[in-house]
Write a protein that holds these residues in place. Structure first.
Motif, PDB file in Angstrom:
ATOM      1  N   ASP A  52      -7.840-120.244  16.672  1.00 21.37           N
ATOM      2  CA  ASP A  52      -8.831-119.637  15.786  1.00 21.37           C
ATOM      3  C   ASP A  52      -8.595-118.292  15.305  1.00 21.37           C
ATOM      4  N   ILE A  53      -8.259-118.083  14.106  1.00 24.07           N
ATOM      5  CA  ILE A  53      -7.571-117.070  13.451  1.00 24.07           C
ATOM      6  C   ILE A  53      -8.467-115.798  13.568  1.00 24.07           C
ATOM      7  N   HIS A  54      -9.778-116.073  13.788  1.00 24.67           N
ATOM      8  CA  HIS A  54     -10.888-115.171  13.701  1.00 24.67           C
ATOM      9  C   HIS A  54     -11.078-114.443  15.113  1.00 24.67           C
ATOM     10  N   GLN A  55     -10.388-115.051  16.059  1.00 23.19           N
ATOM     11  CA  GLN A  55     -10.467-114.654  17.417  1.00 23.19           C
ATOM     12  C   GLN A  55      -9.313-113.433  17.592  1.00 23.19           C
ATOM     13  N   THR A  56     -10.053-112.203  17.950  1.00 28.87           N
ATOM     14  CA  THR A  56      -8.863-111.076  17.988  1.00 28.87           C
ATOM     15  C   THR A  56      -8.194-111.224  19.173  1.00 28.87           C
ATOM     16  N   MET A  57      -6.678-111.219  18.866  1.00 23.53           N
ATOM     17  CA  MET A  57      -5.759-111.281  19.779  1.00 23.53           C
ATOM     18  C   MET A  57      -5.266-109.907  20.093  1.00 23.53           C
ATOM     19  N   SER A  87      -5.225-117.057   2.479  1.00 23.41           N
ATOM     20  CA  SER A  87      -5.658-116.843   3.646  1.00 23.41           C
ATOM     21  C   SER A  87      -5.496-115.272   4.196  1.00 23.41           C
ATOM     22  N   LYS A  88      -6.461-115.073   4.932  1.00 26.20           N
ATOM     23  CA  LYS A  88      -6.354-113.667   5.721  1.00 26.20           C
ATOM     24  C   LYS A  88      -5.422-113.874   6.875  1.00 26.20           C
ATOM     25  N   PRO A  89      -4.773-112.689   7.487  1.00 25.68           N
ATOM     26  CA  PRO A  89      -3.901-112.912   8.585  1.00 25.68           C
ATOM     27  C   PRO A  89      -4.764-113.077   9.854  1.00 25.68           C
ATOM     28  N   ARG A  90      -4.321-113.361  10.902  1.00 26.18           N
ATOM     29  CA  ARG A  90      -4.967-113.394  12.284  1.00 26.18           C
ATOM     30  C   ARG A  90      -5.539-112.093  12.623  1.00 26.18           C
ATOM     31  N   ALA A  91      -6.796-111.901  13.349  1.00 25.64           N
ATOM     32  CA  ALA A  91      -7.053-110.674  13.755  1.00 25.64           C
ATOM     33  C   ALA A  91      -6.166-110.475  15.065  1.00 25.64           C
ATOM     34  N   GLU A 109       4.252 -91.515  14.575  1.00 29.04           N
ATOM     35  CA  GLU A 109       4.321 -90.782  13.368  1.00 29.04           C
ATOM     36  C   GLU A 109       4.899 -91.789  12.331  1.00 29.04           C
ATOM     37  N   THR A 110       5.804 -92.849  12.738  1.00 29.79           N
ATOM     38  CA  THR A 110       6.170 -93.828  11.891  1.00 29.79           C
ATOM     39  C   THR A 110       5.500 -94.924  11.840  1.00 29.79           C
ATOM     40  N   ASN A 111       4.379 -95.247  12.518  1.00 31.18           N
ATOM     41  CA  ASN A 111       3.606 -96.283  12.713  1.00 31.18           C
ATOM     42  C   ASN A 111       2.850 -96.795  11.049  1.00 31.18           C
ATOM     43  N   PRO A 112       3.543 -97.983  10.736  1.00 28.91           N
ATOM     44  CA  PRO A 112       3.138 -98.177   9.390  1.00 28.91           C
ATOM     45  C   PRO A 112       1.623 -99.186   9.243  1.00 28.91           C
ATOM     46  N   LEU A 113       1.098 -99.342  10.438  1.00 28.67           N
ATOM     47  CA  LEU A 113      -0.092-100.085  10.667  1.00 28.67           C
ATOM     48  C   LEU A 113      -1.034 -99.591  11.697  1.00 28.67           C
ATOM     49  N   PRO A 114      -1.553 -98.381  11.589  1.00 28.99           N
ATOM     50  CA  PRO A 114      -2.253 -97.611  12.582  1.00 28.99           C
ATOM     51  C   PRO A 114      -3.587 -98.340  13.026  1.00 28.99           C
ATOM     52  N   GLU A 115      -4.055 -98.957  12.082  1.00 28.83           N
ATOM     53  CA  GLU A 115      -5.354 -99.668  12.336  1.00 28.83           C
ATOM     54  C   GLU A 115      -5.100-100.997  13.254  1.00 28.83           C
TER      55      GLU A 115
END
Length: 253
Positions: A52-57, A87-91, A109-115
């Motif tokens: 389930d790609i909606h399940q947060t891993m 399609s959306k990427p997996r959570a 400082e170099t993190n491209p995906l801080p979220e």
């Protein structure tokens, strides 16, 4: 995370190559993320039953250094498996930690995906309350365990600096936090090279090296402990890296 068995880089690494805790300032220049990723299928989540790609891993990167591999793991498992451009990427989220605060600062400082990717300073082997930030992270995401924990070339440094008991406690901690563990344990030849390098540079030897009773096939010792003491089971070997280290996948029973 040792470069020790690479004799051809001995003269180039100098002090950075003799980092007594494995916290090399230039680690990913001589052991790039692809060395591990090339062995790990990007469909691993699906293969483990997380369809389930909606399940947060939640992924945990132990001893993340400057974060290059943490970012690469996220992209490898979360972004690349999606073939449909609509399609959306997996959570998913990655937490990386390292005892070296300067390396963590660089990672932040170099993190491209801080979220989606978080880096924190943490010494899991030394601090008795070290699991608190990890448990807090799990609670924030509503999970009891990390779905996948990566422990790449960390065991030797804990073993050399803290001894046999600390190594086993470390493995037990990871098992208590994780549903699955991908473990890369350094072979014994790396221990000898690590000790030799410190002596060559005129530094004090590792405190526990000569008294370690866990030696020889360290990966197999780790397997036995995880299986007999931690309710984990070895379910797959992904083969060996270019540095002749096995990548072993364990699952909570």
């Amino acid at each position: 995370m040792a470069a020790y068995e690479k004799d051809n880089v001995d003269n180039d690494l100098n002090d950075p190559g003799a980092a007594p805790y494995g916290n090399f300032i230039n680690y990913y220049t001589f052991n790039p993320p692809e060395n591990r990723l090339s062995l790990l299928p990007n469909t691993l989540f699906q293969d483990l039953g997380y369809r389930d790609i909606h399940q947060t891993m939640l992924m945990l990167d132990v001893g993340c250094n400057s974060g290059d591999l943490s970012v690469a793991l996220y992209k490898h498992f979360v972004l690349t498996p999606e073939k449909d451009e609509n399609s959306k990427p997996r959570a998913a989220h990655v937490l990386g930690f390292d005892l070296d605060e300067s390396l963590i600062q660089r990672a932040q400082e170099t993190n491209p995906l801080p979220e989606n990717i978080t880096f924190i300073p943490l010494d899991i082997a030394k601090d008795p309350s070290s699991q608190d930030p990890l448990q807090d992270y799990l609670k924030r995401h509503g999970c009891a365990h990390f779905h996948l924990c990566f422990c790449f070339a960390v065991t030797m440094w804990i073993h050399l600096n803290h001894g046999d008991v600390a190594l086993l406690k470390f493995l037990s901690r990871l098992a208590s936090l994780s549903q699955h563990i991908v473990l890369e344990a350094q072979p014994w030849k790396c221990y000898r090279s690590a000790a030799r390098r410190l002596r060559k540079l005129g530094r004090s030897d590792f405190e526990h090296f000569k008294s370690l009773k866990i030696n020889g096939d360290v990966a197999d010792h780790a397997r036995k402990h995880l299986e007999t003491q931690c309710s984990m089971e070895l379910i797959q070997s992904f083969g060996s890296t270019t540095w002749d280290r096995k990548l072993l996948l364990f699952k909570r029973k």
